[in-house]
Scaffold this motif. Sequence first.
Motif, PDB file in Angstrom:
ATOM      1  N   GLY A   1       2.972   4.578  15.144  1.00 18.80           N
ATOM      2  CA  GLY A   1       3.538   5.726  13.913  1.00 18.80           C
ATOM      3  C   GLY A   1       4.175   4.391  12.989  1.00 18.80           C
ATOM      4  N   ILE A   2       5.076   3.406  13.570  1.00 18.71           N
ATOM      5  CA  ILE A   2       5.957   3.284  12.613  1.00 18.71           C
ATOM      6  C   ILE A   2       4.958   2.422  11.068  1.00 18.71           C
ATOM      7  N   LEU A   3       3.883   1.788  11.985  1.00 26.35           N
ATOM      8  CA  LEU A   3       2.653   1.496  10.450  1.00 26.35           C
ATOM      9  C   LEU A   3       2.285   2.498   9.827  1.00 26.35           C
ATOM     10  N   SER A   4       2.060   3.306  10.169  1.00 25.11           N
ATOM     11  CA  SER A   4       1.550   4.204   9.526  1.00 25.11           C
ATOM     12  C   SER A   4       3.004   5.122   7.948  1.00 25.11           C
ATOM     13  N   ILE A   5       3.662   5.230   9.301  1.00 20.68           N
ATOM     14  CA  ILE A   5       5.101   5.689   7.791  1.00 20.68           C
ATOM     15  C   ILE A   5       4.662   4.109   6.581  1.00 20.68           C
ATOM     16  N   LEU A   6       5.401   3.789   7.012  1.00 20.63           N
ATOM     17  CA  LEU A   6       5.346   1.982   6.048  1.00 20.63           C
ATOM     18  C   LEU A   6       3.967   2.265   4.712  1.00 20.63           C
TER      19      LEU A   6
ATOM     20  N   SER B   1       2.753   3.113  -0.721  1.00 20.60           N
ATOM     21  CA  SER B   1       1.641   4.282  -0.771  1.00 20.60           C
ATOM     22  C   SER B   1       2.447   4.933  -1.964  1.00 20.60           C
ATOM     23  N   GLY B   2       2.853   5.300  -1.525  1.00 22.82           N
ATOM     24  CA  GLY B   2       3.955   6.291  -2.493  1.00 22.82           C
ATOM     25  C   GLY B   2       5.038   5.324  -3.433  1.00 22.82           C
ATOM     26  N   VAL B   3       5.091   4.581  -3.056  1.00 21.51           N
ATOM     27  CA  VAL B   3       5.681   3.692  -4.528  1.00 21.51           C
ATOM     28  C   VAL B   3       4.705   2.466  -5.190  1.00 21.51           C
ATOM     29  N   THR B   4       3.308   3.214  -4.439  1.00 27.07           N
ATOM     30  CA  THR B   4       2.147   2.708  -5.758  1.00 27.07           C
ATOM     31  C   THR B   4       2.424   3.722  -6.551  1.00 27.07           C
ATOM     32  N   GLN B   5       1.983   4.341  -5.893  1.00 26.63           N
ATOM     33  CA  GLN B   5       1.363   5.730  -6.855  1.00 26.63           C
ATOM     34  C   GLN B   5       2.666   5.634  -7.800  1.00 26.63           C
ATOM     35  N   ALA B   6       3.667   5.846  -7.726  1.00 17.88           N
ATOM     36  CA  ALA B   6       5.204   5.589  -8.583  1.00 17.88           C
ATOM     37  C   ALA B   6       5.279   5.447  -9.546  1.00 17.88           C
TER      38      ALA B   6
END
Length: 69
Positions: A52-57, A62-67
């Motif tokens: 779960g931690i791996l999925s959240i990270l 991914s969000g930071v990269t796309q932003a």
Amino acid sequence: MVTINVAVLFAVVVIWRLRRRTEARSRFDEKLTVVIVLALGVLLAPTPVGQGILSILGQLTSGVTQASR
């Protein structure tokens, strides 16, 4: 008989060690903390909590990269 989960014990030790002031730590203390945190990571990685931690990270990076595009 009481059993203690090793991952929970390591988590308590990490929290206890990180609460200390930075100025009071020696290089050995810092290295020991790093080793304990790595051991905690190895214990948590195959568990559902670790996944779960791996999925959240992964979602966060991914969000930071796309932003940044």
